[in-house]
Enzyme design. Structure first.
Site, PDB file in Angstrom:
ATOM      1  N   SER A  17       0.875  -1.190   0.000  1.00 45.38           N
ATOM      2  CA  SER A  17       0.000   0.000   0.000  1.00 45.38           C
ATOM      3  C   SER A  17       0.906   1.232   0.000  1.00 45.38           C
ATOM      4  CB  SER A  17      -0.973  -0.018   1.176  1.00 45.38           C
ATOM      5  OG  SER A  17      -0.348   0.201   2.407  1.00 45.38           O
ATOM      6  N   GLU A  69      -4.496  -2.081   9.527  1.00 43.29           N
ATOM      7  CA  GLU A  69      -3.742  -2.631  10.664  1.00 43.29           C
ATOM      8  C   GLU A  69      -4.382  -2.282  11.996  1.00 43.29           C
ATOM      9  OE1 GLU A  69       0.311  -1.215  10.248  1.00 43.29           O
ATOM     10  OE2 GLU A  69       0.321  -1.743   8.128  1.00 43.29           O
ATOM     11  N   GLU A  78      -2.921   6.122  11.979  1.00 44.18           N
ATOM     12  CA  GLU A  78      -2.036   6.410  10.841  1.00 44.18           C
ATOM     13  C   GLU A  78      -2.857   6.500   9.557  1.00 44.18           C
ATOM     14  OE1 GLU A  78       1.122   3.508  10.659  1.00 44.18           O
ATOM     15  OE2 GLU A  78       1.332   3.708   8.489  1.00 44.18           O
ATOM     16  N   ASP A 120       1.857   8.588   6.690  1.00 46.84           N
ATOM     17  CA  ASP A 120       2.723   7.566   6.076  1.00 46.84           C
ATOM     18  C   ASP A 120       2.721   7.773   4.562  1.00 46.84           C
ATOM     19  OD1 ASP A 120       4.056   5.327   5.195  1.00 46.84           O
ATOM     20  OD2 ASP A 120       2.461   3.918   5.664  1.00 46.84           O
ATOM     21  N   LYS A 170      10.172   5.147   6.887  1.00 50.99           N
ATOM     22  CA  LYS A 170      10.515   3.899   6.201  1.00 50.99           C
ATOM     23  C   LYS A 170      11.651   4.198   5.238  1.00 50.99           C
ATOM     24  CE  LYS A 170       5.746   2.114   5.900  1.00 50.99           C
ATOM     25  NZ  LYS A 170       4.517   2.205   5.079  1.00 50.99           N
TER      26      LYS A 170
END
Ligand code: PGA
Ligand code: ZN
Length: 395
Positions: free
Chosen positions: A40, A152, A265, A292, A317
């Site tokens: 994603s 999540e 998030e 994100d 990330k």
């Protein structure tokens, strides 16, 4: 430091997809690194290339590195970024540049007789601290086949002792297994090793996770909604229920009242800046609003999010931006803004534990590395445990 030898090979990630592993050597010392991949993904992410194509480029890169003396990580990364020459790293590939950048970072640490987290702490002017663990134990969205629309559902223990956190999450996982099997008859895992819950209503995930974690004092819950994945033409398709941005915001307000949420998030799609600004205004005092897909570890997007008051925390990330030095720049900027920092893995992972060192080294508030039932996720939490005992022994 000079790079004397370099090997690149293709390995399989946790989804069985090809990815890159590098072995780098300097004066008889060698290290290994590998890189993950996301599903994603945000639109602003640097681009990876087919690992086969990366293999075909390595001889040329070796010839460019030959005889080069690098005094710093920045110098190494800058050379690769210049050789690539594109804004999205599409020529050499973010995966190829990052696997080399991580290897170089590890080599610098090893040659300097330091742990990786110690080097990162030095580079980022931080004091190493263990982050809180963000265990993604219920998988939905793109990471599942027949599960909840939000991606999540995360269990966050209160203290930041990784050893204790792992014990606690295993209790929660056991409880989840009992609850899900009893309710749905069988257990299925998603991409990050968490269980699937065959329902359309996102709050059922929070309900089940609350029940499974009720005995763990002080623990909190978190969600990565990954809202870009169910956004179309200005509307959100939440498990078949079509919602406007404002309706989704009201829904988050309700969830925040009813569950012990610590963070949300990507609550809105990455183009929906207005939604982000509103939720941060409404809920930002109570919970962490994390970007994100919105920010993609990119200083330009992080700056933009700050100007729009869109978030108060950010996912970091390395493979979204494609080098360690640019990752550290993103962290520094977000820290200057006073934001929360959560270092994160990707949904397709390898056994490399670099992000655990990164999280400790930059003194991140959290490390998000999926469900420890999958070994690629577990090793990161175990590396946190190892670092925890090292830091204790040094005290
Ligand atoms: P991805 O998802 O690694 O599949 O992009 C993880 C996340 O959205 O945080
Ligand atoms: Zn996310």
């Amino acid at each position: 430091m000079q790079v004397d030898n370099l090997h690149l090979k293709i390995i399989s990630d946790s989804r069985g997809k090809s990815t890159l592993e590098a072995e780098m050597e300097s004066e008889g010392i060698s290290v290994i690194s590998s890189v993950p991949s996301g599903k994603s993904t945000g639109k602003g992410e640097a681009l990876s290339i087919d690992p086969e194509k990366a293999l075909a480029k390595i001889d040329w890169i070796k010839s460019q590195l030959k005889g080069h003396e690098f005094a710093t990580l920045d110098q190494f990364d800058n050379l690769l970024i210049t050789l690539d020459g594109t804004p999205d790293k599409s020529r050499l590939g973010a995966n190829l540049i990052l696997v080399l950048s991580i290897a170089f970072t590890k080599l610098l640490a090893k040659k300097g007789n330091m742990e990786i987290y110690e080097l990162i702490a030095k580079l980022s002017d931080s004091v190493p601290v263990a982050p809180r663990c963000f265990f993604n134990v219920i998988n939905g969205g793109l990471h599942s086949k027949n599960s909840l629309p939000f991606q999540e559902y995360i269990f966050v223990p209160e203290n930041n002792s990784p050893k204790k956190n792992l014990e606690e999450v295993m209790v929660v996982i056991k409880n989840l297994e009992d609850i899900i099997t009893k309710k749905y008859g069988n257990l299925r895992q998603g991409d990050e090793g968490g269980y699937e819950v065959p329902e359309n209503d996102p709050k059922i995930g929070l309900e089940i996770l609350s029940e499974a974690s009720s005995a763990i004092g002080g623990s909190r819950l978190a969600m990565d909604v990954a809202a870009s994945t169910f956004y179309q033409d200005g509307k959100y398709d939440v498990g078949g229920k079509i919602m406007s941005s404002d309706e989704l915001l009201s829904y988050y307000q309700l969830l925040t009242q009813n569950y012990k949420l610590l963070s949300i998030e990507d609550p809105f799609a990455e183009d929906n800046w207005e939604g982000f600004t509103k939720i941060t205004k409404e809920l930002g005092e109570k919970i962490w609003i994390i970007g994100d897909d919105l920010t993609t570890t990119n200083v330009k997007s992080i700056k933009r999010a700050y100007e729009k008051n869109a978030i108060n925390g950010v996912i970091i990330k390395p493979n979204q931006i494609g080098s360690v030095s640019e990752t550290l720049q993103a962290v520094n900027l977000a820290k200057n803004y006073g934001w929360k920092i959560i270092v994160s893995h990707r949904s397709g992972e390898t056994m490399d534990t670099f992000i655990a060192d990164l999280a400790v080294g930059v003194s991140a508030d959290g490390l998000k590395s999926g469900c420890p039932l999958q070994k690629e996720r577990l090793v990161k939490y175990q590396r946190l445990e190892e670092i925890e005992s090292r830091i204790k022994n040094n005290e």
